[in-house]
Design a protein around this motif. Structure first.
Motif, PDB file in Angstrom:
ATOM      1  N   ASN A   1      42.420  26.367   5.444  1.00  0.00           N
ATOM      2  CA  ASN A   1      42.394  25.680   6.512  1.00  0.00           C
ATOM      3  C   ASN A   1      42.268  26.623   7.847  1.00  0.00           C
ATOM      4  OD1 ASN A   1      42.745  23.231   5.505  1.00  0.00           O
ATOM      5  ND2 ASN A   1      44.955  23.454   5.151  1.00  0.00           N
ATOM      6  N   ILE A   2      41.373  26.394   8.668  1.00  0.00           N
ATOM      7  CA  ILE A   2      41.268  27.425   9.714  1.00  0.00           C
ATOM      8  C   ILE A   2      42.106  26.767  11.041  1.00  0.00           C
ATOM      9  CG2 ILE A   2      39.705  28.403  11.347  1.00  0.00           C
ATOM     10  CD1 ILE A   2      39.151  28.964   8.313  1.00  0.00           C
ATOM     11  N   SER A   3      43.340  27.445  10.884  1.00  0.00           N
ATOM     12  CA  SER A   3      44.211  27.122  12.067  1.00  0.00           C
ATOM     13  C   SER A   3      43.876  28.309  13.173  1.00  0.00           C
ATOM     14  CB  SER A   3      45.601  27.350  11.518  1.00  0.00           C
ATOM     15  OG  SER A   3      46.422  26.982  12.445  1.00  0.00           O
ATOM     16  N   SER A   4      44.955  28.404  13.906  1.00  0.00           N
ATOM     17  CA  SER A   4      44.985  29.430  15.216  1.00  0.00           C
ATOM     18  C   SER A   4      46.165  29.888  15.510  1.00  0.00           C
ATOM     19  CB  SER A   4      44.331  28.524  16.320  1.00  0.00           C
ATOM     20  OG  SER A   4      44.437  29.478  17.424  1.00  0.00           O
ATOM     21  N   ASP A   5      46.349  31.263  16.200  1.00  0.00           N
ATOM     22  CA  ASP A   5      47.440  31.672  16.488  1.00  0.00           C
ATOM     23  C   ASP A   5      48.038  30.686  17.623  1.00  0.00           C
ATOM     24  OD1 ASP A   5      47.404  33.894  15.402  1.00  0.00           O
ATOM     25  OD2 ASP A   5      46.604  35.120  16.969  1.00  0.00           O
ATOM     26  N   ALA A   6      47.158  29.788  18.016  1.00  0.00           N
ATOM     27  CA  ALA A   6      47.916  28.639  19.107  1.00  0.00           C
ATOM     28  C   ALA A   6      48.797  27.686  18.423  1.00  0.00           C
ATOM     29  CB  ALA A   6      46.658  27.739  19.757  1.00  0.00           C
ATOM     30  N   GLY A   7      48.690  27.627  17.058  1.00  0.00           N
ATOM     31  CA  GLY A   7      49.526  26.942  16.364  1.00  0.00           C
ATOM     32  C   GLY A   7      50.878  27.606  15.935  1.00  0.00           C
ATOM     33  N   ARG A   8      50.867  28.989  16.240  1.00  0.00           N
ATOM     34  CA  ARG A   8      52.125  29.559  15.993  1.00  0.00           C
ATOM     35  C   ARG A   8      52.859  29.861  17.159  1.00  0.00           C
ATOM     36  NH1 ARG A   8      50.899  33.764  11.183  1.00  0.00           N
ATOM     37  NH2 ARG A   8      49.220  34.789  12.696  1.00  0.00           N
ATOM     38  N   LYS A   9      52.251  30.089  18.616  1.00  0.00           N
ATOM     39  CA  LYS A   9      52.857  30.386  19.694  1.00  0.00           C
ATOM     40  C   LYS A   9      52.597  29.649  20.880  1.00  0.00           C
ATOM     41  CE  LYS A   9      50.765  34.106  21.574  1.00  0.00           C
ATOM     42  NZ  LYS A   9      49.989  35.536  21.638  1.00  0.00           N
ATOM     43  N   GLY A  10      51.835  28.502  20.792  1.00  0.00           N
ATOM     44  CA  GLY A  10      51.519  27.723  21.838  1.00  0.00           C
ATOM     45  C   GLY A  10      50.298  28.094  22.617  1.00  0.00           C
ATOM     46  N   SER A  11      49.778  27.305  23.479  1.00  0.00           N
ATOM     47  CA  SER A  11      48.661  27.566  24.078  1.00  0.00           C
ATOM     48  C   SER A  11      48.476  26.846  25.520  1.00  0.00           C
ATOM     49  CB  SER A  11      47.417  27.383  23.319  1.00  0.00           C
ATOM     50  OG  SER A  11      46.075  27.608  24.207  1.00  0.00           O
ATOM     51  N   VAL A  12      48.598  27.461  26.866  1.00  0.00           N
ATOM     52  CA  VAL A  12      48.980  26.969  27.866  1.00  0.00           C
ATOM     53  C   VAL A  12      47.503  25.970  28.195  1.00  0.00           C
ATOM     54  CG1 VAL A  12      49.054  27.243  30.586  1.00  0.00           C
ATOM     55  CG2 VAL A  12      50.349  28.578  28.949  1.00  0.00           C
ATOM     56  N   GLY A  13      47.643  24.817  28.467  1.00  0.00           N
ATOM     57  CA  GLY A  13      46.485  23.994  28.642  1.00  0.00           C
ATOM     58  C   GLY A  13      45.683  23.273  27.497  1.00  0.00           C
ATOM     59  N   GLN A  14      46.625  23.323  26.468  1.00  0.00           N
ATOM     60  CA  GLN A  14      45.758  23.059  25.142  1.00  0.00           C
ATOM     61  C   GLN A  14      47.140  22.506  24.166  1.00  0.00           C
ATOM     62  OE1 GLN A  14      42.019  24.472  23.714  1.00  0.00           O
ATOM     63  NE2 GLN A  14      43.167  26.480  24.151  1.00  0.00           N
ATOM     64  N   VAL A  15      47.823  21.617  24.792  1.00  0.00           N
ATOM     65  CA  VAL A  15      48.951  21.177  23.859  1.00  0.00           C
ATOM     66  C   VAL A  15      48.288  20.183  22.675  1.00  0.00           C
ATOM     67  CG1 VAL A  15      49.210  18.955  25.016  1.00  0.00           C
ATOM     68  CG2 VAL A  15      51.161  19.878  23.854  1.00  0.00           C
ATOM     69  N   ASN A  16      47.176  19.770  22.980  1.00  0.00           N
ATOM     70  CA  ASN A  16      46.648  18.911  21.546  1.00  0.00           C
ATOM     71  C   ASN A  16      46.240  19.997  20.648  1.00  0.00           C
ATOM     72  OD1 ASN A  16      44.864  19.914  23.409  1.00  0.00           O
ATOM     73  ND2 ASN A  16      43.485  18.002  23.854  1.00  0.00           N
ATOM     74  N   TYR A  17      45.523  20.884  21.045  1.00  0.00           N
ATOM     75  CA  TYR A  17      45.130  21.950  20.129  1.00  0.00           C
ATOM     76  C   TYR A  17      45.859  22.650  19.532  1.00  0.00           C
ATOM     77  CZ  TYR A  17      42.059  25.953  18.525  1.00  0.00           C
ATOM     78  OH  TYR A  17      41.334  26.912  17.852  1.00  0.00           O
ATOM     79  N   ALA A  18      46.939  23.030  20.294  1.00  0.00           N
ATOM     80  CA  ALA A  18      48.216  23.865  19.418  1.00  0.00           C
ATOM     81  C   ALA A  18      48.899  23.145  18.582  1.00  0.00           C
ATOM     82  CB  ALA A  18      49.328  24.433  20.569  1.00  0.00           C
TER      83      ALA A  18
END
Length: 257
Positions: free
Chosen positions: A146-163
């Protein structure tokens, strides 16, 4: 010396295969001797991406990853064409950026549908096939990446849906690993940082470039051709004892125990 990473004779389903990371995964799967089932929503993009590939080893599937019926049909078609499915890469993704207080229900749902619900549907469809093979006496198992992202581990400003979606993919990864390990089906996720693809054009632009690069110890963006090597490692027997893990491929952008 035995070749360390080989996908000889194996069939791998790759979503979001029309460009970027997905296209690079398909190319490397073929180079390593495998067959590829390339899935993408955009028919023209997918046709262009697969035009120069060996047609006897590629099956193109057009449609939305959020369509559970498409996922089931694609697995059936893949089995008819190649005999079995041995791996899955849940890579399809979109972005709909907005601050939390400004995000619309549609912007939220569109991203959740593609990243998280799509990952579930394709994991379920491929997993059912792999479990059935195992119960029928085939011990070869399979691998889901599964291709996840660092956004899923630390959050991402402006992308709450993506995180949120990327964090959810980590839960899918771990649950599949626990449920299907007894069938020799492995499930892992990769958390990318910033890969140089069309989807990251904005954050690589003038407004954010210097700030983000300053947080990456390797001081550069990743290239699709280098990060997909890790994907194919996890798909191969070289990772035969790796399951339930979240591997950061991010140049050091996120470092943790």
């Amino acid at each position: 010396m035995t070749e360390l990473v080989s996908l000889q004779g194996r069939t791998i389903v790759v979503t979001g295969a029309g460009q970027g990371i997905g296209k690079a995964v398909v190319e490397l799967v073929l180079e390593l001797g495998g067959n590829a089932v390339a899935v993408d929503l955009n028919a023209e993009t997918l046709k262009a991406a697969t035009a120069s590939m060996p047609q006897d080893r590629v099956l193109a599937v057009v449609g939305s990853v959020a369509d559970h019926e498409l996922a089931a049909r694609a697995v059936e078609d893949s089995v008819r064409r190649f005999g079995a499915v041995h791996g899955l890469v849940n890579n399809a993704g979109i972005i709909r950026p907005a601050m939390i207080e400004k995000m619309t229900p549609k912007e939220w749902q569109d991203v959740i549908d593609v990243h998280l619900t799509g990952t579930f549907f394709w994991t379920q469809a491929v997993g059912r096939h792999m479990v059935a093979r195992a119960k029928g006496g085939d011990a070869s198992g399979g691998s889901i990446v599964n291709i996840s992202s660092d956004a899923g581990r630390k959050g991402s400003v402006g992308q709450v849906n993506y995180a949120a979606a990327k964090a959810g993919m980590l839960g899918v990864t771990m649950t599949a690993a626990r449920e299907w390990g007894r069938y020799n089906i492995r499930s892992n996720s990769i958390c990318f940082g910033v890969v140089e693809t069309p989807m990251t054009e904005v954050i690589r632009g003038d407004k954010f470039r210097d700030r983000i690069l300053s947080q990456i110890p390797l001081e550069r963006w990743a290239q699709p051709e280098e990060v997909v090597k890790v994907v194919c490692f996890l798909l191969s027997d070289a990772a035969s004892y790796v399951t339930g893990q979240h591997l950061g491929v991010n140049g050091g952008f996120h470092i943790s125990l």
